[in-house]
Write a protein that holds these residues in place. Sequence first.
Motif, PDB file in Angstrom:
ATOM      1  N   LEU A 104       7.499   5.534 -15.379  1.00 19.00           N
ATOM      2  CA  LEU A 104       7.525   4.161 -15.889  1.00 19.00           C
ATOM      3  C   LEU A 104       7.531   3.141 -14.753  1.00 19.00           C
ATOM      4  CD1 LEU A 104      10.010   4.383 -18.904  1.00 19.00           C
ATOM      5  CD2 LEU A 104       7.554   3.925 -18.981  1.00 19.00           C
ATOM      6  N   LEU A 105       8.178   3.494 -13.651  1.00 20.89           N
ATOM      7  CA  LEU A 105       8.170   2.610 -12.485  1.00 20.89           C
ATOM      8  C   LEU A 105       6.754   2.421 -11.956  1.00 20.89           C
ATOM      9  CD1 LEU A 105       9.828   1.071 -10.284  1.00 20.89           C
ATOM     10  CD2 LEU A 105       9.801   3.215  -9.011  1.00 20.89           C
ATOM     11  N   ILE A 106       6.002   3.509 -11.904  1.00 16.05           N
ATOM     12  CA  ILE A 106       4.602   3.412 -11.461  1.00 16.05           C
ATOM     13  C   ILE A 106       3.802   2.541 -12.425  1.00 16.05           C
ATOM     14  CG2 ILE A 106       2.477   4.730 -11.106  1.00 16.05           C
ATOM     15  CD1 ILE A 106       4.270   7.036 -10.107  1.00 16.05           C
ATOM     16  N   LEU A 107       4.023   2.762 -13.726  1.00 20.90           N
ATOM     17  CA  LEU A 107       3.328   1.928 -14.707  1.00 20.90           C
ATOM     18  C   LEU A 107       3.697   0.460 -14.554  1.00 20.90           C
ATOM     19  CD1 LEU A 107       3.440   3.917 -18.059  1.00 20.90           C
ATOM     20  CD2 LEU A 107       1.434   3.243 -16.760  1.00 20.90           C
ATOM     21  N   ASP A 108       4.978   0.209 -14.341  1.00 19.03           N
ATOM     22  CA  ASP A 108       5.466  -1.163 -14.287  1.00 19.03           C
ATOM     23  C   ASP A 108       4.965  -1.912 -13.059  1.00 19.03           C
ATOM     24  OD1 ASP A 108       6.868  -3.477 -14.824  1.00 19.03           O
ATOM     25  OD2 ASP A 108       8.805  -2.677 -14.217  1.00 19.03           O
TER      26      ASP A 108
ATOM     27  N   MET B 275       0.825  -1.203   0.000  1.00 21.29           N
ATOM     28  CA  MET B 275       0.000   0.000   0.000  1.00 21.29           C
ATOM     29  C   MET B 275       0.863   1.258   0.000  1.00 21.29           C
ATOM     30  SD  MET B 275      -3.221   1.126   0.536  1.00 21.29           S
ATOM     31  CE  MET B 275      -3.960   2.613   1.098  1.00 21.29           C
ATOM     32  N   ILE B 276       1.960   1.257   0.731  1.00 24.05           N
ATOM     33  CA  ILE B 276       2.773   2.456   0.822  1.00 24.05           C
ATOM     34  C   ILE B 276       3.711   2.605  -0.381  1.00 24.05           C
ATOM     35  CG2 ILE B 276       4.697   1.542   2.141  1.00 24.05           C
ATOM     36  CD1 ILE B 276       4.144   4.299   3.793  1.00 24.05           C
ATOM     37  N   GLY B 277       3.982   1.494  -1.072  1.00 29.87           N
ATOM     38  CA  GLY B 277       4.879   1.528  -2.223  1.00 29.87           C
ATOM     39  C   GLY B 277       4.442   2.514  -3.298  1.00 29.87           C
ATOM     40  N   PRO B 278       3.198   2.452  -3.772  1.00 27.07           N
ATOM     41  CA  PRO B 278       2.766   3.396  -4.803  1.00 27.07           C
ATOM     42  C   PRO B 278       2.848   4.856  -4.365  1.00 27.07           C
ATOM     43  CG  PRO B 278       1.250   1.557  -4.686  1.00 27.07           C
ATOM     44  CD  PRO B 278       2.197   1.403  -3.545  1.00 27.07           C
ATOM     45  N   VAL B 279       2.616   5.109  -3.091  1.00 27.56           N
ATOM     46  CA  VAL B 279       2.721   6.484  -2.593  1.00 27.56           C
ATOM     47  C   VAL B 279       4.162   6.966  -2.685  1.00 27.56           C
ATOM     48  CG1 VAL B 279       2.443   7.942  -0.552  1.00 27.56           C
ATOM     49  CG2 VAL B 279       0.726   6.213  -1.082  1.00 27.56           C
ATOM     50  N   ILE B 280       5.091   6.097  -2.322  1.00 32.68           N
ATOM     51  CA  ILE B 280       6.509   6.460  -2.388  1.00 32.68           C
ATOM     52  C   ILE B 280       6.934   6.664  -3.842  1.00 32.68           C
ATOM     53  CG2 ILE B 280       8.845   5.609  -1.964  1.00 32.68           C
ATOM     54  CD1 ILE B 280       7.747   4.355   0.599  1.00 32.68           C
ATOM     55  N   TYR B 281       6.475   5.808  -4.755  1.00 34.29           N
ATOM     56  CA  TYR B 281       6.807   5.970  -6.168  1.00 34.29           C
ATOM     57  C   TYR B 281       6.295   7.303  -6.702  1.00 34.29           C
ATOM     58  CZ  TYR B 281       7.351   0.882  -5.801  1.00 34.29           C
ATOM     59  OH  TYR B 281       7.698  -0.382  -5.420  1.00 34.29           O
ATOM     60  N   LEU B 282       5.082   7.660  -6.314  1.00 32.23           N
ATOM     61  CA  LEU B 282       4.507   8.926  -6.754  1.00 32.23           C
ATOM     62  C   LEU B 282       5.280  10.112  -6.176  1.00 32.23           C
ATOM     63  CD1 LEU B 282       2.244  10.331  -8.320  1.00 32.23           C
ATOM     64  CD2 LEU B 282       0.898  10.276  -6.221  1.00 32.23           C
ATOM     65  N   LEU B 283       5.650  10.018  -4.910  1.00 28.15           N
ATOM     66  CA  LEU B 283       6.432  11.097  -4.299  1.00 28.15           C
ATOM     67  C   LEU B 283       7.798  11.249  -4.958  1.00 28.15           C
ATOM     68  CD1 LEU B 283       5.583  10.657  -0.512  1.00 28.15           C
ATOM     69  CD2 LEU B 283       4.834  12.488  -2.046  1.00 28.15           C
TER      70      LEU B 283
END
Length: 86
Positions: free
Chosen positions: A49-53, A1-9
């Motif tokens: 791209l990391l978020i997409l991947d 759950m926290i991973g996508p937030v960190i990627y976005l930040l």
Amino acid sequence: MIGPVIYLLCTLTSLGAALLLWRGYRRSRQRLLYWSALCFAIMAVSNGLLILDLVVLPDVYLLPWRSGVNQLALLVLIYGLIFESD
């Protein structure tokens, strides 16, 4: 759950750094700021791209594309450091 937030930040941080460097370049016309801004803008694309991947398309393997974009960003910065230094 926290991973996508960190990627976005991380994406927003790279984009913010690129915008601040671009603003500094427009004021002072120091070419190294230009190359640094371009590097951080490309890194923001890489983070996108990391978020997409990992989040949006987890079944698609985008690691080679992410690595290629990261290498391009570093090549841009190295070019600026070598050829634009005074």
